[in-house]
Design a protein around this motif. Sequence first.
Motif, PDB file in Angstrom:
ATOM      1  N   ALA A   1       0.824 -40.372  49.309  1.00  0.00           N
ATOM      2  CA  ALA A   1       0.851 -41.348  50.450  1.00  0.00           C
ATOM      3  C   ALA A   1      -0.322 -42.232  50.504  1.00  0.00           C
ATOM      4  CB  ALA A   1       1.373 -40.900  51.522  1.00  0.00           C
TER       5      ALA A   1
ATOM      6  N   THR B   1      -2.438 -45.792  52.867  1.00  0.00           N
ATOM      7  CA  THR B   1      -2.506 -47.188  53.400  1.00  0.00           C
ATOM      8  C   THR B   1      -3.999 -47.434  53.089  1.00  0.00           C
ATOM      9  OG1 THR B   1      -1.120 -46.234  55.236  1.00  0.00           O
ATOM     10  CG2 THR B   1      -2.744 -48.329  55.755  1.00  0.00           C
TER      11      THR B   1
ATOM     12  N   VAL C   1       5.803 -49.738  49.629  1.00  0.00           N
ATOM     13  CA  VAL C   1       5.765 -49.993  50.704  1.00  0.00           C
ATOM     14  C   VAL C   1       5.595 -51.176  51.321  1.00  0.00           C
ATOM     15  CG1 VAL C   1       5.316 -47.592  51.298  1.00  0.00           C
ATOM     16  CG2 VAL C   1       3.596 -49.214  51.432  1.00  0.00           C
TER      17      VAL C   1
ATOM     18  N   SER D   1       3.680 -51.579  54.058  1.00  0.00           N
ATOM     19  CA  SER D   1       2.820 -51.234  55.054  1.00  0.00           C
ATOM     20  C   SER D   1       2.912 -51.439  56.418  1.00  0.00           C
ATOM     21  CB  SER D   1       1.302 -51.946  54.602  1.00  0.00           C
ATOM     22  OG  SER D   1       0.732 -51.330  53.444  1.00  0.00           O
TER      23      SER D   1
ATOM     24  N   HIS E   1       8.144 -57.709  60.416  1.00  0.00           N
ATOM     25  CA  HIS E   1       8.886 -56.637  59.537  1.00  0.00           C
ATOM     26  C   HIS E   1       9.686 -57.141  58.533  1.00  0.00           C
ATOM     27  CE1 HIS E   1      12.063 -53.621  59.023  1.00  0.00           C
ATOM     28  NE2 HIS E   1      10.964 -52.587  59.061  1.00  0.00           N
TER      29      HIS E   1
ATOM     30  N   TYR F   1       9.526 -57.498  54.248  1.00  0.00           N
ATOM     31  CA  TYR F   1      10.945 -56.942  53.076  1.00  0.00           C
ATOM     32  C   TYR F   1      11.050 -58.231  52.154  1.00  0.00           C
ATOM     33  CZ  TYR F   1      11.283 -52.229  54.451  1.00  0.00           C
ATOM     34  OH  TYR F   1      11.096 -50.756  54.499  1.00  0.00           O
TER      35      TYR F   1
ATOM     36  N   ALA G   1      10.944 -45.696  51.199  1.00  0.00           N
ATOM     37  CA  ALA G   1      11.032 -44.467  52.506  1.00  0.00           C
ATOM     38  C   ALA G   1      11.023 -45.173  53.675  1.00  0.00           C
ATOM     39  CB  ALA G   1       9.736 -43.664  52.363  1.00  0.00           C
TER      40      ALA G   1
ATOM     41  N   SER H   1      13.440 -46.985  56.341  1.00  0.00           N
ATOM     42  CA  SER H   1      14.802 -46.657  57.270  1.00  0.00           C
ATOM     43  C   SER H   1      15.354 -47.644  58.302  1.00  0.00           C
ATOM     44  CB  SER H   1      14.614 -45.229  58.146  1.00  0.00           C
ATOM     45  OG  SER H   1      13.726 -45.474  58.904  1.00  0.00           O
ATOM     46  N   SER H   2      14.806 -48.691  58.028  1.00  0.00           N
ATOM     47  CA  SER H   2      15.342 -50.046  58.874  1.00  0.00           C
ATOM     48  C   SER H   2      16.549 -50.386  58.157  1.00  0.00           C
ATOM     49  CB  SER H   2      14.306 -51.006  59.255  1.00  0.00           C
ATOM     50  OG  SER H   2      13.990 -51.345  58.028  1.00  0.00           O
TER      51      SER H   2
ATOM     52  N   PHE I   1      12.644 -41.131  50.217  1.00  0.00           N
ATOM     53  CA  PHE I   1      12.079 -40.145  51.305  1.00  0.00           C
ATOM     54  C   PHE I   1      13.060 -40.508  52.531  1.00  0.00           C
ATOM     55  CE2 PHE I   1       7.906 -40.483  48.976  1.00  0.00           C
ATOM     56  CZ  PHE I   1       8.608 -39.830  47.618  1.00  0.00           C
TER      57      PHE I   1
ATOM     58  N   SER J   1      13.828 -39.367  56.612  1.00  0.00           N
ATOM     59  CA  SER J   1      13.188 -38.677  57.374  1.00  0.00           C
ATOM     60  C   SER J   1      13.991 -38.147  58.834  1.00  0.00           C
ATOM     61  CB  SER J   1      11.847 -39.665  57.997  1.00  0.00           C
ATOM     62  OG  SER J   1      12.117 -40.677  57.907  1.00  0.00           O
TER      63      SER J   1
ATOM     64  N   PHE K   1       6.306 -50.996  63.475  1.00  0.00           N
ATOM     65  CA  PHE K   1       5.869 -50.359  62.242  1.00  0.00           C
ATOM     66  C   PHE K   1       6.957 -49.443  61.583  1.00  0.00           C
ATOM     67  CE2 PHE K   1       1.660 -51.128  64.640  1.00  0.00           C
ATOM     68  CZ  PHE K   1       1.570 -52.561  64.039  1.00  0.00           C
ATOM     69  N   HIS K   2       6.614 -47.962  61.849  1.00  0.00           N
ATOM     70  CA  HIS K   2       7.642 -47.083  61.383  1.00  0.00           C
ATOM     71  C   HIS K   2       8.757 -46.887  62.345  1.00  0.00           C
ATOM     72  CE1 HIS K   2       5.016 -45.591  58.322  1.00  0.00           C
ATOM     73  NE2 HIS K   2       4.043 -45.827  59.086  1.00  0.00           N
ATOM     74  N   GLN K   3      10.047 -47.680  61.964  1.00  0.00           N
ATOM     75  CA  GLN K   3      11.095 -47.415  63.066  1.00  0.00           C
ATOM     76  C   GLN K   3      11.454 -45.856  63.110  1.00  0.00           C
ATOM     77  OE1 GLN K   3      12.482 -51.047  62.648  1.00  0.00           O
ATOM     78  NE2 GLN K   3      14.787 -50.527  63.014  1.00  0.00           N
TER      79      GLN K   3
ATOM     80  N   TYR L   1       9.983 -43.258  62.962  1.00  0.00           N
ATOM     81  CA  TYR L   1       8.867 -42.226  63.776  1.00  0.00           C
ATOM     82  C   TYR L   1       9.138 -42.773  65.099  1.00  0.00           C
ATOM     83  CZ  TYR L   1       6.626 -41.635  58.992  1.00  0.00           C
ATOM     84  OH  TYR L   1       6.481 -41.383  57.785  1.00  0.00           O
TER      85      TYR L   1
ATOM     86  N   MET M   1      11.616 -33.429  50.283  1.00  0.00           N
ATOM     87  CA  MET M   1      10.333 -34.050  50.119  1.00  0.00           C
ATOM     88  C   MET M   1       9.550 -32.959  50.930  1.00  0.00           C
ATOM     89  SD  MET M   1       8.839 -35.899  48.374  1.00  0.00           S
ATOM     90  CE  MET M   1       7.036 -36.414  48.274  1.00  0.00           C
TER      91      MET M   1
HETATM   92  C1  LIG Z   1       7.734 -39.107  52.974  1.00  0.00           C
HETATM   93  C2  LIG Z   1       6.937 -40.599  53.297  1.00  0.00           C
HETATM   94  C3  LIG Z   1       5.917 -41.080  52.943  1.00  0.00           C
HETATM   95  C4  LIG Z   1       5.606 -42.409  53.109  1.00  0.00           C
HETATM   96  N1  LIG Z   1       4.553 -42.822  52.487  1.00  0.00           N
HETATM   97  C5  LIG Z   1       4.161 -44.309  53.139  1.00  0.00           C
HETATM   98  C6  LIG Z   1       2.892 -44.476  52.466  1.00  0.00           C
HETATM   99  O1  LIG Z   1       2.221 -43.823  51.589  1.00  0.00           O
HETATM  100  N2  LIG Z   1       2.315 -45.724  53.047  1.00  0.00           N
HETATM  101  C7  LIG Z   1       3.064 -46.471  53.946  1.00  0.00           C
HETATM  102  O2  LIG Z   1       2.645 -47.452  54.427  1.00  0.00           O
HETATM  103  N3  LIG Z   1       4.238 -46.003  54.431  1.00  0.00           N
HETATM  104  C8  LIG Z   1       4.696 -44.879  54.012  1.00  0.00           C
HETATM  105  N4  LIG Z   1       5.926 -44.379  54.471  1.00  0.00           N
HETATM  106  C9  LIG Z   1       6.593 -45.258  55.443  1.00  0.00           C
HETATM  107  C10 LIG Z   1       7.994 -45.925  54.780  1.00  0.00           C
HETATM  108  O3  LIG Z   1       7.776 -46.299  53.461  1.00  0.00           O
HETATM  109  C11 LIG Z   1       8.315 -47.475  55.436  1.00  0.00           C
HETATM  110  O4  LIG Z   1       7.286 -48.445  54.932  1.00  0.00           O
HETATM  111  C12 LIG Z   1       8.421 -47.215  56.988  1.00  0.00           C
HETATM  112  O5  LIG Z   1       9.020 -46.169  57.278  1.00  0.00           O
HETATM  113  C13 LIG Z   1       8.614 -48.759  57.644  1.00  0.00           C
HETATM  114  O6  LIG Z   1       9.764 -48.966  56.985  1.00  0.00           O
HETATM  115  P1  LIG Z   1      11.223 -49.161  57.813  1.00  0.00           P
HETATM  116  O7  LIG Z   1      10.810 -50.229  59.112  1.00  0.00           O
HETATM  117  O8  LIG Z   1      12.168 -49.907  56.906  1.00  0.00           O
HETATM  118  O9  LIG Z   1      11.818 -47.882  58.396  1.00  0.00           O
HETATM  119  C14 LIG Z   1       6.290 -42.935  54.196  1.00  0.00           C
HETATM  120  C15 LIG Z   1       7.359 -42.592  54.737  1.00  0.00           C
HETATM  121  C16 LIG Z   1       7.829 -41.246  54.503  1.00  0.00           C
HETATM  122  C17 LIG Z   1       9.035 -40.829  54.985  1.00  0.00           C
END
Ligand SMILES: Cc1cc2nc3c(=O)[nH]c(=O)nc-3n(C[C@H](O)[C@H](O)[C@H](O)COP(=O)(O)O)c2cc1C
Length: 443
Positions: free
Chosen positions: A56, A58, A131, A133, A150, A154, A222, A224-225, A240, A242, A335-337, A339, A392
């Motif tokens: 993974a 950044t 990704v 980012s 966001h 995409y 990966a 999930s949005s 992947f 989560s 950012f990460h929806q 999480y 994973m």
């Molecule tokens: C196993 C796993 C690995 C990931 N690796 C990265 C990564 O290396 N770099 C990154 O910026 N995001 C990483 N992500 C985040 C996702 O790729 C994605 O960019 C993030 O969830 C935002 O997208 P979303 O808003 O569509 O959920 C990872 C997520 C998972 C579950």
Amino acid sequence: MTHRQIHLGLLAQPHGDHPACWLKSSAPLDAATNIDYYRSVAQLAEQGLFDLFFIADTPATRTDNLHVHSRNPEYNNRFEPITLLSALAGTTKHIGLGATASTSFYEPYNIARLFASLDHLSHGRAGWNIVTSANDYAARNYGLDKLPPHDERYVKAREFYQVVESLWDTWEDDAFLYDQESVTYYDPGKYHITDHNGKYFKVYGGLNIRRTPQGRPVIIQAGSSETGKNFAAETAEVVFASDPTLEAGKKFYKDLKGRMAQFGRDQSELKIMAGLSVMVGESEAEAQDKYQELQRLIHPDVGRMRLSADLETDLSALPLDEPVPVEMIPAKANFHQAYFNQIAGLIREQKLTLRQLYASYERGKVTLCGTANQITDHMMEWMESDAADGFMMSFHVVPDDLSDFITHVVPEMQRRGIYRTEYTGSTLRENLGLARPVNRHSR
Ligand SMILES: Cc1cc2nc3c(=O)[nH]c(=O)nc-3n(C[C@H](O)[C@H](O)[C@H](O)COP(=O)(O)O)c2cc1C
């Protein structure tokens, strides 16, 4: 009865996945930049017959709160992933080599070229995790003050991918003749220019490397949005996931695979790998003890920092032993929806204190403490319930927990006939059961 076969990937973090893993007395302290160490971990995963070794990434350090980040080895000292995998290509034979690279910071030509080279260097084992980012630290290294919104990221990612895919089809499979007699190195009729003039990218040219062993590297995602899932349904071959519970996993699996038909794709063209972290013990209690011992090592600064980053709000002023107020949850994530939702759910539903919250929060995965039998049961249940095609895996302490898994769980999975006993394919695609894409110009 033949069972569906489990696919396994390793989320390879140098010391492990746990925020306190590097504090164990046995920890390999220089692991992050030690290629010999990485080689030994990749070879160990290959002994365990994993499909994928994944890095993974950044492209940034953390630039603030260094007194807090200095307690955590995760971000500020690491190899560039494609360079690292190129080195590992020569010292492994079978395991897939996947890396993250961001569509927000690269140009498509760079990515097409880098992953095509990796696919050749590894004889068909490359995978690209697309990704967009998810933090502004990286944006500031690339001429931006902050990441674009966001959904716009995409839109750009989709155009980026289309250009890369087109570049990977520059050469038909049989374009290179190497014919000394007729003095013909390649057949110019089997070379195809990409002529793209889009919203974000302008590319006129061809890739200067022949088509790769896999036709094109395996496409991983990966997100999930809603936008992320649509993009994955259109393009991804591995996702992947989560989701922390079986019900959520089933829902995600059905939802994502259900979106594929509108893009003319069959559900078998995508493997969903659920995030899973395991701690193996002779008994469940022993595994739990090992896990709790690690949890106690989390420094409060690090616990707070991880939550603040993923909840996208500053929790540094909150007392450790009082419930986190629901009002601290921002209206929405940028950012990460997944999480974000996980933390918000723990605050809303379980009313945890800050200390309990950071000790319970697992970033995009489930930690399972148990015996080899229990862990295999869990995996089988997810497979049979259509919540996953594989897992994973991340391990709290590497190499110890990875090694325990290979010694105890892999043989149990093999005994039950749900895991390979040797590699049968020679490429990552073949091992995952994914077809080699036909060049668009040869159809
Ligand atoms: C196993 C796993 C690995 C990931 N690796 C990265 C990564 O290396 N770099 C990154 O910026 N995001 C990483 N992500 C985040 C996702 O790729 C994605 O960019 C993030 O969830 C935002 O997208 P979303 O808003 O569509 O959920 C990872 C997520 C998972 C579950």
